[in-house]
Design a protein around this motif. Structure first.
Motif, PDB file in Angstrom:
ATOM      1  N   ALA A 240       0.923  -1.079  -0.101  1.00  0.00           N
ATOM      2  CA  ALA A 240      -0.041   0.090   0.010  1.00  0.00           C
ATOM      3  C   ALA A 240       0.729   1.218   0.199  1.00  0.00           C
ATOM      4  O   ALA A 240       0.408   2.210  -0.228  1.00  0.00           O
ATOM      5  CB  ALA A 240      -1.017  -0.192   1.125  1.00  0.00           C
ATOM      6  N   GLY A 241       2.001   1.079   0.446  1.00  0.00           N
ATOM      7  CA  GLY A 241       2.735   2.387   0.679  1.00  0.00           C
ATOM      8  C   GLY A 241       2.798   3.047   1.923  1.00  0.00           C
ATOM      9  O   GLY A 241       2.962   4.166   2.183  1.00  0.00           O
ATOM     10  N   LEU A 242       2.348   2.270   3.014  1.00  0.00           N
ATOM     11  CA  LEU A 242       2.146   2.960   4.442  1.00  0.00           C
ATOM     12  C   LEU A 242       3.384   2.603   4.996  1.00  0.00           C
ATOM     13  O   LEU A 242       3.690   2.991   6.086  1.00  0.00           O
ATOM     14  CB  LEU A 242       1.130   2.086   5.132  1.00  0.00           C
ATOM     15  N   GLU A 243       4.258   1.579   4.455  1.00  0.00           N
ATOM     16  CA  GLU A 243       5.503   1.457   5.149  1.00  0.00           C
ATOM     17  C   GLU A 243       6.672   1.683   4.214  1.00  0.00           C
ATOM     18  O   GLU A 243       6.506   1.472   2.969  1.00  0.00           O
ATOM     19  CB  GLU A 243       5.668  -0.266   5.759  1.00  0.00           C
ATOM     20  N   GLN A 244       7.877   1.927   4.458  1.00  0.00           N
ATOM     21  CA  GLN A 244       8.797   2.091   3.605  1.00  0.00           C
ATOM     22  C   GLN A 244       9.850   0.737   3.574  1.00  0.00           C
ATOM     23  O   GLN A 244      10.234   0.422   4.774  1.00  0.00           O
ATOM     24  CB  GLN A 244       9.799   3.511   3.776  1.00  0.00           C
TER      25      GLN A 244
ATOM     26  N   SER B 267       7.602   1.977  -5.857  1.00  0.00           N
ATOM     27  CA  SER B 267       8.302   2.814  -4.767  1.00  0.00           C
ATOM     28  C   SER B 267       8.713   4.283  -5.321  1.00  0.00           C
ATOM     29  O   SER B 267       9.150   4.885  -4.320  1.00  0.00           O
ATOM     30  CB  SER B 267       9.545   2.026  -4.475  1.00  0.00           C
ATOM     31  N   GLN B 268       8.217   4.630  -6.370  1.00  0.00           N
ATOM     32  CA  GLN B 268       8.458   5.788  -6.737  1.00  0.00           C
ATOM     33  C   GLN B 268       7.220   6.768  -6.497  1.00  0.00           C
ATOM     34  O   GLN B 268       6.888   8.087  -6.760  1.00  0.00           O
ATOM     35  CB  GLN B 268       8.628   6.341  -8.250  1.00  0.00           C
TER      36      GLN B 268
ATOM     37  N   THR C  20       3.911   7.808  -3.674  1.00  0.00           N
ATOM     38  CA  THR C  20       3.425   7.922  -2.333  1.00  0.00           C
ATOM     39  C   THR C  20       2.370   7.205  -2.161  1.00  0.00           C
ATOM     40  O   THR C  20       1.681   6.778  -3.158  1.00  0.00           O
ATOM     41  CB  THR C  20       3.230   9.553  -1.701  1.00  0.00           C
ATOM     42  N   VAL C  21       1.897   6.865  -0.813  1.00  0.00           N
ATOM     43  CA  VAL C  21       0.531   6.184  -0.873  1.00  0.00           C
ATOM     44  C   VAL C  21      -0.552   6.791  -1.289  1.00  0.00           C
ATOM     45  O   VAL C  21      -1.609   6.132  -1.894  1.00  0.00           O
ATOM     46  CB  VAL C  21       0.546   5.936   0.817  1.00  0.00           C
ATOM     47  N   GLN C  22      -0.656   8.052  -1.286  1.00  0.00           N
ATOM     48  CA  GLN C  22      -1.795   9.043  -2.124  1.00  0.00           C
ATOM     49  C   GLN C  22      -1.817   8.656  -3.413  1.00  0.00           C
ATOM     50  O   GLN C  22      -2.779   8.549  -4.161  1.00  0.00           O
ATOM     51  CB  GLN C  22      -1.876  10.421  -1.930  1.00  0.00           C
ATOM     52  N   GLU C  23      -0.659   8.366  -4.233  1.00  0.00           N
ATOM     53  CA  GLU C  23      -0.687   8.173  -5.747  1.00  0.00           C
ATOM     54  C   GLU C  23      -0.790   6.869  -5.992  1.00  0.00           C
ATOM     55  O   GLU C  23      -0.874   6.407  -7.086  1.00  0.00           O
ATOM     56  CB  GLU C  23       0.793   8.675  -6.019  1.00  0.00           C
TER      57      GLU C  23
ATOM     58  N   VAL D 272      -4.491   2.589  -4.104  1.00  0.00           N
ATOM     59  CA  VAL D 272      -4.822   1.181  -3.613  1.00  0.00           C
ATOM     60  C   VAL D 272      -6.070   1.475  -2.601  1.00  0.00           C
ATOM     61  O   VAL D 272      -6.192   2.230  -2.089  1.00  0.00           O
ATOM     62  CB  VAL D 272      -3.832   0.632  -2.910  1.00  0.00           C
TER      63      VAL D 272
END
Lengths: 285, 292, 357
Positions: free
Chosen positions: C60-64, C78-79, C81-84, C87
């Protein structure tokens, strides 16, 4: 204390094996009646015996009206400032870790602990034309001490912890997942804060605002030094009560007090209403 | 799969924690909060000590050791010694009745206990002036027996008790409600009497909350100004508490002396805050929330 | 085709390659790779601490991640952000916005879009009501989350996640906070919802029954690694590691030795054979995969307890010998009388031996 716990139908208390109900409630009620209710009732009774026309003419006296206007106006302004900065302070204390955070957190309660008279003379000294802060403002043409602005400053001091301590625990309860949910739905941080977090905190902020406001309206000690106490300009309602008392004009003092009491109780009622409404609708207060 | 090509990995991955602000915003908010508190809380406190010692330690010492100041200190302590235990006993009784039993009208009772918080201190004093003043029913009767309430110590005590009335109860009620009655029921089932259950089970359970409430109650009792001011009559050396003494000195343009006495009260506030913080950290007493 | 617009999404393939994640020196994921096919319903199954939720949050992009790459289709996520990432994430406790009505919750993801891509108000309203129909909650627009049941909240959370037409749908323990009956109903309903909408869906669970029943493929995880990926039949019938064998379903295990193709337990042949070189290993079998054998090479033990389990009877046997304690559970026919303390002999018919390395 009649024990009616075995009666059928309407019961005013549920049975319990714990002893001491009669003693503790009896003592509580007697003490409450003696210390709080009889004195307050005395005030109400004496005021009522003035009669409505007399009361109305005392209440609509222009000095009284001005004092009430000043008290409520400055309390409102200060509560508003506190609502804004109190939320920022609470946010910083809850969300960020920085050196001295615990110390700052403890310091927020200073206005609860510092006697109001001490706060009053300290603020007056700071904001007087030659004071540490006043000296900087005088050349700019800003006068704080001995003006209504001074009253607002004192009431900001007094009211700040009410907002912070009301909002802080609710903020601590915010579920991190709610913020993550907003982010996964595409909200940027700004949108998350202003559309999700702050509206969720609104009942708490409103309660804190109302508490700070109610306290500000009645505040006396910290205000009278800095206010300048010029009738019609910077004379607050509690001070007018004291002045009327010193003139032995009891009816006028009681009239002002009664108006203030009525408004305070309405405020208290509104605060309870906000909380009940919020609990019912959102499941938290 | 061209994107697995490592030339692409050179671009640093973009990641933003979903639940925090960018560092710049964070720094700005901390700065705003600290500056606000510095101006409104720290500066006044610092100025109290600064002004107190402006004329040197001798003047400071003189101001707090002159007879009127000592009389004010004595009276303040006396008032607190009477008012705090009275409200302590009340607080425990009220919390016991409210937390351990279910009865109708409980919410209303709690509202009544909170009442003094929403009454202006000046009005808290006024009610006793109305009750015991020369125009009242009670005042002249008591006077004829030589009992002085108004403009005397009993009036000051009454006004202080009124103002500090909810403090202990307010701390204990939520604490005891949360703890429930299980421990006491266990003690009773093991053969303890009601008083034994209270002393050996309840009191140890609530002692830190109790201390916390007493602390706040005491701070307010010693620092109360408005209510006491109305009933005291400002008789120097007789009915002047410390806050009133500060006021008189200040109004006489004896500013250094006023601040000297004020440092004692500020010291009380700092000790209160310190103990309060220790209690919160060590025992999780109270939540400092609400309406003090 | 307005119906298709809300009903069917264009599913996305997700590739996780060599992802690792470290929390304060504690590794949560170690070099995990996984390919999730488009339109697939896949379960991440494992005990707590296995890293399954971390993997979901990384997608989801909530963790790096500390290393590795996640691709949505051919695009490097990975490029983004979670907003983009776009999901749909359904949180374990739903994370509904309590001060918003159901309709406001569902519309949130659309309303926060920049003006140029934000649908007009009327369309948002229409979409909300369509979604509510789709999750079988028509007419609940004006309710607040606090006024809904757990199962209703969970479906509102799903509708909210789907409203943004996500590339992938991620669900963290979607039924964890519900009681058993509602859980079963919703499980079936989710499968049907998935089949209708066709999202690529990943859900995390610690409940194997849920994973096996619901998912096209199950990813079994343990201690930050993927143990096995496969269909329900694969992981149940052909577990590829001791962990998977003991984690999925009931099983017993015994240390054995292989000599000349024969399997020995405590030096005695037990009547089964295993090809390959001599050596030590661990014998795994399921309770129902045994037959009672009264003579010849077999395993024997003393019955310590017996219990009825649905359509079968399970006997617990103590086959300890010379200090080492071993307990196994075997299924016995219902009509067999099992005497506590009596002897029982058996032999596994389906089993697996994992060689010691």
């Amino acid at each position: 204390m009649a024990n009616t716990s075995f009666a059928t139908g309407w019961k005013w208390r549920q049975a319990s094996v714990i002893p001491g109900f009669g003693l503790s409630l009896g003592y509580t009620l007697s003490y409450l009646v003696l210390i709080i209710l009889i004195p307050l009732a005395g005030l109400v009774w004496h005021t009522a015996s003035l009669g409505l026309p007399e009361l109305a003419s005392l209440a609509t006296d222009s000095r009284t009206l001005n004092a009430l206007r000043i008290s409520f106006g400055t309390a409102m302004a200060a509560a508003f400032v506190n609502a804004v900065f109190g939320v920022i302070v609470a946010w910083v204390l809850v969300r960020y870790d920085f050196p001295g955070r615990r110390f700052v957190d403890a310091a927020v309660d200073l206005p609860f602990a510092l006697p109001t008279a001490v706060a009053g003379i300290a603020l007056t000294t700071l904001y007087a034309p030659k004071g540490w802060i006043g000296a900087w403002l005088t050349p700019l043409g800003i006068k704080i001490a001995y003006t209504p602005l001074g009253i607002v400053i004192a009431l900001i001091f007094i009211g700040l912890p009410f907002v912070v301590r009301t909002v802080q625990p609710v903020m601590e309860e915010i579920d991190r997942q709610v913020e993550e949910a907003a982010a996964t739905l595409g909200a940027n941080r700004f949108q998350t804060i202003f559309r999700v977090l702050l509206p969720g905190l609104f009942p708490a902020i409103l309660t804190g605002f109302a508490l700070a406001f109610a306290r500000g309206v009645g505040e006396y000690g910290s205000v009278i030094f800095i206010a300048g106490n010029i009738p019609y300009v910077s004379e607050i309602a509690p001070l007018l009560i004291v002045i009327r008392l010193e003139e032995f004009n009891y009816p006028a003092a009681m009239a002002v007090a009664t108006i203030m009491l009525v408004i305070s109780f309405i405020m208290l009622f509104i605060i309870n209403l906000i909380q009940a409404w919020s609990r019912k609708r959102y499941g938290y207060a | 799969m061209a994107t697995l090509d490592h030339s692409n990995a050179a671009a640093a991955p973009r990641f933003r924690d979903a639940a925090t602000e960018p560092p710049g915003a964070k720094f700005a908010l901390i700065l705003i909060a600290i500056l606000f508190l510095a101006f409104f809380l720290a500066l006044p406190l610092v100025s109290v000590f600064f002004e107190a010692f402006r004329k040197g330690p001798e003047a400071f010492w003189e101001a707090i050791s002159e007879p009127d100041a000592l009389a004010a200190i004595r009276l303040t302590l006396l008032v607190a010694v009477i008012a705090v235990p009275l409200n302590l006993v009340f607080g425990v009784a009220a919390a016991w009745a409210i937390a351990k039993f279910e009865f109708k009208g409980k919410a209303f009772l709690i509202t009544l206990i909170d009442l003094p918080f929403s009454v202006s201190p000046v009005i808290s004093g006024l009610v006793f002036v109305v009750l015991f003043g020369t125009h009242s029913v009670l005042g002249p009767i008591l006077n004829s027996y030589g009992i002085e309430i108004l403009f005397a110590v009993p009036g000051i005590v009454l006004a202080t008790v009124f103002v500090t009335f909810p403090f202990v109860a307010r701390e204990l009620i939520p604490l005891m409600q949360e703890q429930g009655s299980g421990d006491e029921e266990a003690a009773l089932s093991l053969g303890a009497s009601g008083w034994q259950a209270f002393w050996y089970v309840t009191v140890p359970n609530i002692r830190w909350g109790l201390l916390y409430g007493v602390l706040l109650c005491n701070a307010r009792a010693m620092g109360e100004f408005g209510a006491v001011s109305v009933v005291s009559g400002h008789i120097r050396g007789v009915t002047n508490t410390m806050p009133l003494h500060v006021e008189i000195l200040y109004n006489e343009y004896n500013v250094s002396a006023a601040f000297a006495v004020a440092t004692l009260l500020a010291g009380l506030a700092l000790v209160t805050l310190g103990l309060k913080t220790v209690l919160e950290l060590r025992f999780g007493a109270g939540n400092a929330g609400g309406r003090h | 085709m307005p119906v298709a617009d809300t009903e069917r999404s264009s599913p996305m393939e997700v590739t996780v390659s060599g992802i690792s994640k470290q929390f304060d020196r504690y590794p949560a994921l170690k070099d995990v790779s996984l390919k999730i096919n488009s339109g697939e319903l896949i379960a991440l199954l494992g005990p707590s601490g296995s890293g399954k939720t971390t993997l979901l949050r990384l997608i989801a992009g909530l963790e790096q991640p500390n290393g590795g790459q996640i691709l949505f289709g051919d695009e490097d996520a990975s490029q983004k952000t979670v907003q983009e990432r776009n999901v749909g994430f359904v949180f374990q406790h739903y994370a509904l916005f309590k001060h918003m009505t159901v309709a406001e919750n569902i519309a949130f993801g659309l309303k926060v879009r920049p003006a140029e891509s934000r649908p007009p108000k009327a369309e948002i309203r229409k979409r909300v009501s369509d979604l509510l129909d789709m999750v079988h909650l028509p007419g609940l627009e004006k309710r607040y989350p606090n006024q809904l049941s757990g199962g209703q909240r969970q479906r509102v959370a799903l509708a909210r996640a789907v409203a943004i037409e996500p590339k992938v749908l991620l669900l963290d323990e979607p039924f964890g906070a519900l009681d058993a009956k509602v859980r079963k109903e919703l499980r079936r309903w989710l499968r049907e919802f998935h089949d209708r909408t066709g999202h690529t869906t990943v859900f995390v669970t610690h409940d194997q029954e849920e994973a096996l029943e619901l998912a096209d493929r199950v990813v079994v995880m343990s201690q930050g690694r993927i143990e096995q990926v496969g269909s329900a039949d694969d992981v149940y019938d052909r577990p590829n590691s001791p962990f998977v064998f003991s984690f999925i379903g009931e099983s017993s295990h015994l240390p054995v030795r292989i000599e000349n193709g024969a399997v020995l337990f405590q030096g005695q042949p037990i009547g089964i054979s295993e090809p390959g070189p001599d050596g030590e290993g661990m014998l795994f079998f399921r309770p129902q995969d045994v037959v009672e054998v009264n003579d010849g090479p077999r395993l024997t033990g003393k019955v310590t307890a017996s219990r009825r389990l649905a359509g079968a009877r399970i006997a617990e046997l103590d086959i300890s010998d010379e200090g080492a304690a071993h307990h196994v559970e075997i299924g016995v026919p219902l009509e067999t009388r099992v005497e506590i303390g009596g002897e029982l002999g058996f032999r596994p018919v389906h089993w697996k031996i994992f060689r010691n390395t």
